[in-house]
Design a protein around this motif. Structure first.
Motif, PDB file in Angstrom:
ATOM      1  N   PHE A 167       0.834  -1.211   0.000  1.00 27.86           N
ATOM      2  CA  PHE A 167       0.000   0.000   0.000  1.00 27.86           C
ATOM      3  C   PHE A 167       0.866   1.258   0.000  1.00 27.86           C
ATOM      4  N   LEU A 168       1.898   1.257   0.826  1.00 28.92           N
ATOM      5  CA  LEU A 168       2.760   2.425   0.938  1.00 28.92           C
ATOM      6  C   LEU A 168       3.476   2.720  -0.382  1.00 28.92           C
ATOM      7  N   LEU A 169       4.111   1.711  -0.966  1.00 34.28           N
ATOM      8  CA  LEU A 169       4.860   1.902  -2.204  1.00 34.28           C
ATOM      9  C   LEU A 169       3.928   2.115  -3.393  1.00 34.28           C
ATOM     10  N   GLY A 170       2.786   1.440  -3.380  1.00 32.74           N
ATOM     11  CA  GLY A 170       1.830   1.621  -4.468  1.00 32.74           C
ATOM     12  C   GLY A 170       1.336   3.050  -4.561  1.00 32.74           C
ATOM     13  N   ARG A 171       1.035   3.651  -3.424  1.00 31.77           N
ATOM     14  CA  ARG A 171       0.567   5.041  -3.421  1.00 31.77           C
ATOM     15  C   ARG A 171       1.640   6.004  -3.926  1.00 31.77           C
ATOM     16  N   GLN A 172       2.889   5.600  -3.823  1.00 32.40           N
ATOM     17  CA  GLN A 172       3.999   6.435  -4.283  1.00 32.40           C
ATOM     18  C   GLN A 172       4.392   6.129  -5.735  1.00 32.40           C
ATOM     19  N   ASN A 173       3.554   5.338  -6.404  1.00 29.49           N
ATOM     20  CA  ASN A 173       3.779   4.993  -7.812  1.00 29.49           C
ATOM     21  C   ASN A 173       5.098   4.243  -8.019  1.00 29.49           C
ATOM     22  N   LEU A 174       5.429   3.385  -7.075  1.00 28.44           N
ATOM     23  CA  LEU A 174       6.673   2.631  -7.147  1.00 28.44           C
ATOM     24  C   LEU A 174       6.452   1.155  -7.487  1.00 28.44           C
ATOM     25  N   LEU A 175       5.190   0.745  -7.548  1.00 32.58           N
ATOM     26  CA  LEU A 175       4.862  -0.646  -7.869  1.00 32.58           C
ATOM     27  C   LEU A 175       3.926  -0.706  -9.068  1.00 32.58           C
ATOM     28  N   THR A 176       3.917  -1.862  -9.721  1.00 33.61           N
ATOM     29  CA  THR A 176       2.985  -2.132 -10.808  1.00 33.61           C
ATOM     30  C   THR A 176       1.712  -2.750 -10.229  1.00 33.61           C
ATOM     31  N   LYS A 177       0.582  -2.306 -10.683  1.00 40.17           N
ATOM     32  CA  LYS A 177      -0.672  -2.892 -10.222  1.00 40.17           C
ATOM     33  C   LYS A 177      -0.746  -4.358 -10.635  1.00 40.17           C
ATOM     34  N   ILE A 178      -1.335  -5.168  -9.782  1.00 39.80           N
ATOM     35  CA  ILE A 178      -1.540  -6.573 -10.124  1.00 39.80           C
ATOM     36  C   ILE A 178      -2.615  -6.652 -11.205  1.00 39.80           C
ATOM     37  N   ASP A 179      -2.310  -7.390 -12.256  1.00 43.57           N
ATOM     38  CA  ASP A 179      -3.249  -7.556 -13.371  1.00 43.57           C
ATOM     39  C   ASP A 179      -4.143  -8.756 -13.075  1.00 43.57           C
ATOM     40  N   TYR A 180      -5.347  -8.467 -12.622  1.00 38.99           N
ATOM     41  CA  TYR A 180      -6.228  -9.552 -12.219  1.00 38.99           C
ATOM     42  C   TYR A 180      -6.965 -10.204 -13.392  1.00 38.99           C
ATOM     43  N   SER A 181      -6.581  -9.855 -14.606  1.00 45.60           N
ATOM     44  CA  SER A 181      -6.992 -10.675 -15.748  1.00 45.60           C
ATOM     45  C   SER A 181      -6.016 -11.840 -15.930  1.00 45.60           C
ATOM     46  N   ILE A 182      -4.823 -11.712 -15.315  1.00 46.71           N
ATOM     47  CA  ILE A 182      -3.818 -12.787 -15.338  1.00 46.71           C
ATOM     48  C   ILE A 182      -3.792 -13.497 -13.985  1.00 46.71           C
ATOM     49  N   ASP A 183      -3.669 -12.734 -12.934  1.00 46.51           N
ATOM     50  CA  ASP A 183      -3.652 -13.262 -11.570  1.00 46.51           C
ATOM     51  C   ASP A 183      -5.088 -13.280 -11.057  1.00 46.51           C
ATOM     52  N   LYS A 184      -5.634 -14.444 -10.911  1.00 45.73           N
ATOM     53  CA  LYS A 184      -7.059 -14.582 -10.625  1.00 45.73           C
ATOM     54  C   LYS A 184      -7.355 -14.388  -9.134  1.00 45.73           C
ATOM     55  N   LYS A 185      -8.263 -13.463  -8.842  1.00 46.26           N
ATOM     56  CA  LYS A 185      -8.622 -13.220  -7.447  1.00 46.26           C
ATOM     57  C   LYS A 185      -9.219 -14.458  -6.792  1.00 46.26           C
ATOM     58  N   GLU A 186      -9.896 -15.277  -7.573  1.00 46.80           N
ATOM     59  CA  GLU A 186     -10.499 -16.472  -6.990  1.00 46.80           C
ATOM     60  C   GLU A 186      -9.450 -17.504  -6.580  1.00 46.80           C
ATOM     61  N   ASP A 187      -8.184 -17.289  -6.944  1.00 48.77           N
ATOM     62  CA  ASP A 187      -7.116 -18.200  -6.553  1.00 48.77           C
ATOM     63  C   ASP A 187      -6.529 -17.872  -5.183  1.00 48.77           C
TER      64      ASP A 187
END
Length: 371
Positions: free
Chosen positions: A117-137
């Motif tokens: 959360f901290l690094l994501g808000r600072q634009n230092l991480l890539t968002k998880i692509d949940y079309s590839i990484d399935k939330k149901e997993d």
């Protein structure tokens, strides 16, 4: 004093079991690979490879061999990729420095919910692509985040020496703070994470609505034990305090509690109610050289329940794929933090709240217990 991470402690436990002959070398290497420690390349994959991914862990050891848990399924399903290890530790500061300098060499980092959360808000991480990484997993609450997802879990639990309390056992954090009913030295981590969550429950807040934490009140509550407590920095240290009787009750990682219960023939016990269930988050630095390959590797780690059960068998790390629970051997279910019966009575730690508040809360806590 260096504060040991849960991931570093897992590696230490794995090697201890290997030295004692409790697991063979192949099982050790497979377990290290599942933790993100050790080379995941292998000769055949190297010969075919045109691209690589660098996975960063906290283990301090690299190139231990081809992994049977996470590496092998990914490479088999994605010809042309190899996965290499960097064991230097993906701290938030190092990720920030790498991204801001424009020299990113890491693809997938063993991080935490709060750091994501901290690094994501600072634009230092890539968002998880949940079309590839399935939330149901993965588990539905707290394990599939905007900037990270969790292929394993662990818990901070209340552990106690039952020989010291013949007239009744503690049932939660209120009892942990009750020195009259349960006399004796307490064991606490020298870190606010999980400590203040437990203090908030001891103050009477409903575990189902635990957040936001009241930092001032929980720090005062935790500090009320400082003259009757010892503090740990590493998993082995937490185990030793309870084993030697220097403390009679403590908050420790469930993996260490399992060891203590087994090696004391049940004299030292632990409970799941009001445990703090935490996500072992993997995060992708912005501008990672492997691009979408990091999303694919993470998807493989999330999707395959069998390797997650293997890691539980070896070290106790909880699987996060919902299909894994049914695959866990019956004798291990009581020790699995994400078994439905165990997860139901715990609190999933709120990584977003901690991402916003960790620096201040931890500074206040350390000042209070050392002042």
């Amino acid at each position: 004093t260096v504060m040991q991470s849960f991931q570093q402690d897992c590696v230490e436990l794995a090697f201890r079991r290997f030295r004692r002959g409790e697991v063979d070398r192949r099982t050790l290497l497979a377990g290290l690979a599942a933790l993100g420690v050790g080379s995941l390349t292998g000769g055949e994959a190297q010969a075919q490879a045109t691209r690589k991914l660098v996975m960063v862990n906290w283990g301090g050891l690299a190139n231990q061999g081809f992994g049977n848990f996470y590496g092998a399924p990914f490479v088999a399903a994605n010809p042309g990729w190899t996965v290499e290890q960097d064991s230097t530790g993906p701290s938030a500061g190092r990720i920030r420095s790498m991204v801001e300098s424009g020299r990113v060499t890491w693809d997938l980092c063993d991080s935490s919910a709060s750091s994501s959360f901290l690094l994501g808000r600072q634009n230092l991480l890539t968002k998880i692509d949940y079309s590839i990484d399935k939330k149901e997993d993965t588990l539905p609450v707290g394990f599939a985040l905007e900037y990270g997802a969790a292929p394993y879990s662990f818990s901070s639990v209340l552990c106690y020496d039952s020989a010291k309390f013949p007239n009744g056992a503690p049932t939660g954090w209120k009892d942990f703070y009750d020195l009259e009913k349960f006399p004796g030295t307490r064991l606490m981590r020298r870190d606010a994470l999980a400590t203040l969550d437990a203090a908030q429950m001891a103050l009477g807040k409903d575990p189902a609505n635990l957040y936001p934490l009241d930092i001032d009140a929980t720090v005062r509550k935790a500090a009320s034990l400082r003259r009757n407590a010892v503090f740990w920095n590493s998993g082995s240290e937490s185990e030793q305090f309870l084993r030697t009787g220097e403390a009679v009750m403590g908050m420790i990682w469930h993996t260490r509690a399992r060891v203590l219960e087994r090696e004391t023939n049940g004299r030292i016990k632990f409970i799941w109610p009001q445990g703090l269930l935490q996500a072992g988050i993997m995060a992708i630095p912005r501008g990672n050289p492997g691009g979408e390959g990091a999303q694919l590797l993470l998807a493989s780690m999330l999707h395959n329940p069998e390797p997650q059960v293997g890691l539980l068998t070896l070290l106790g790390n909880g699987p996060t794929n919902p299909r894994a629970a049914a695959l866990v051997p019956q004798d291990l279910r009581r020790k699995n933090p994400t078994d439905p019966e165990n997860a139901r009575v715990q609190v999933v730690m709120n990584g977003e709240w901690w991402g916003q508040n960790y620096q201040q809360a931890n500074a206040d806590y350390i000042d209070a217990i050392t002042g």
